[in-house]
Design an enzyme around this catalytic site. Structure first.
Site, PDB file in Angstrom:
ATOM      1  N   SER A 138       0.853  -1.186   0.000  1.00 53.55           N
ATOM      2  CA  SER A 138       0.000   0.000   0.000  1.00 53.55           C
ATOM      3  C   SER A 138       0.886   1.232   0.000  1.00 53.55           C
ATOM      4  O   SER A 138       2.068   1.148   0.366  1.00 53.55           O
ATOM      5  CB  SER A 138      -0.881  -0.001   1.261  1.00 53.55           C
ATOM      6  OG  SER A 138      -1.562   1.226   1.432  1.00 53.55           O
ATOM      7  N   TYR A 151      -2.828  -0.991  10.221  1.00 51.82           N
ATOM      8  CA  TYR A 151      -2.757  -1.287   8.794  1.00 51.82           C
ATOM      9  C   TYR A 151      -1.397  -0.876   8.235  1.00 51.82           C
ATOM     10  O   TYR A 151      -0.768  -1.640   7.490  1.00 51.82           O
ATOM     11  CB  TYR A 151      -3.882  -0.554   8.065  1.00 51.82           C
ATOM     12  CG  TYR A 151      -3.918  -0.802   6.579  1.00 51.82           C
ATOM     13  CD1 TYR A 151      -4.491  -1.953   6.063  1.00 51.82           C
ATOM     14  CD2 TYR A 151      -3.384   0.124   5.677  1.00 51.82           C
ATOM     15  CE1 TYR A 151      -4.531  -2.190   4.698  1.00 51.82           C
ATOM     16  CE2 TYR A 151      -3.420  -0.093   4.310  1.00 51.82           C
ATOM     17  CZ  TYR A 151      -3.998  -1.250   3.825  1.00 51.82           C
ATOM     18  OH  TYR A 151      -4.034  -1.486   2.470  1.00 51.82           O
ATOM     19  N   LYS A 155       1.532  -3.268   6.321  1.00 53.55           N
ATOM     20  CA  LYS A 155       2.013  -3.053   4.957  1.00 53.55           C
ATOM     21  C   LYS A 155       3.512  -2.746   4.929  1.00 53.55           C
ATOM     22  O   LYS A 155       4.205  -3.118   3.969  1.00 53.55           O
ATOM     23  CB  LYS A 155       1.195  -1.955   4.281  1.00 53.55           C
ATOM     24  CG  LYS A 155      -0.267  -2.374   4.056  1.00 53.55           C
ATOM     25  CD  LYS A 155      -0.387  -3.698   3.319  1.00 53.55           C
ATOM     26  CE  LYS A 155      -1.810  -4.101   3.026  1.00 53.55           C
ATOM     27  NZ  LYS A 155      -1.911  -5.378   2.287  1.00 53.55           N
TER      28      LYS A 155
END
Length: 230
Positions: A138, A151, A155
């Protein structure tokens, strides 16, 4: 007649995964895919008959991934391209307000999921001596934003996991961390709300991304890439 190439897509029932299924099949690829929703998996199998293969699998569960991988090789063959797409994002909140349960779930799906797939698919790909595995990262795996710290952590981990494993395969199987870009999906709406509608949807993204993914090869091993134009 040249046999079709084989792609395996995790998280294939929604969002980017679902859009990639349609785009790859339209280009003559054999698609294997997994997701946790049995009804959606059954619908995909009904829409895309054999040699395509879809099965229920929770990528957090190593035993389920092992069994799914065996079925993919049996029904389709060894994949030429593996797309570790399955992921979730935490609900917007400061890191200290994210519950232990939610944090664990994000870690388990976003990091352990790709690691499980690598554990069970890389050996057969290495034995054949070719293939590409793309671990979806990401923009938030290369920079950070508030309220999505779990998150972001996953990533960033995908970037390191992919680049280190790429050194281990030596390019015999290319391993690539990929930033797909910003796409209007349920995940983005969770973070951006209505503003997500200002970005391309998954179908439009797939039409741009799949031709790019198809062209990846050993020269890209270990390179942190992004889908062009996204």
């Amino acid at each position: 007649m040249t046999p079709s190439k084989i792609v395996l897509i995790t998280g294939c029932t929604r969002g980017l995964g679902r859009a990639m299924v349609s785009e790859f099949t339209s280009r003559g690829w054999t698609v294997a895919g997994c997701g946790r929703d049995a009804a959606l998996i059954a619908a995909l199998q009904a829409e895309h008959a054999a040699p395509n293969y879809f099965g229920t699998c929770d990528v957090r569960d190593d035993a389920q991934v092992a069994a799914f991988g065996e079925k993919v090789v049996k029904h389709c063959g060894v994949p030429d391209l593996v797309l570790n797409n399955a992921a979730i994002v935490n609900k917007n909140a400061p890191a200290w307000q994210v519950s232990a349960e939610e944090f664990d779930r994000v870690i388990d799906i976003n990091i352990k999921g790709p690691a499980n797939v690598m554990r069970h698919l890389l050996p057969v790909m290495l034995k054949r001596g070719s293939g590409v595995m793309v671990n979806f990262s990401s923009g938030w795996g290369r920079c950070t934003a508030p309220e999505v710290a779990p998150y972001c952590a996953t990533k960033y981990a995908i970037e390191g996991l992919s680049q280190a494993a790429a050194q281990e395969t030596g390019g015999k199987v290319a391993i690539i961390p990929l930033n797909p870009g910003i796409i209007d999906t349920d995940m983005l709406r969770s973070c951006f709300g209505a503003e997500a509608a200002g970005f391309p949807d998954a179908t439009a993204w797939a039409k741009r991304a799949v031709p790019f993914l198809i062209k990846l090869d050993p020269k890209d091993n270990g390179q942190p890439l992004s889908v062009p134009g996204m």
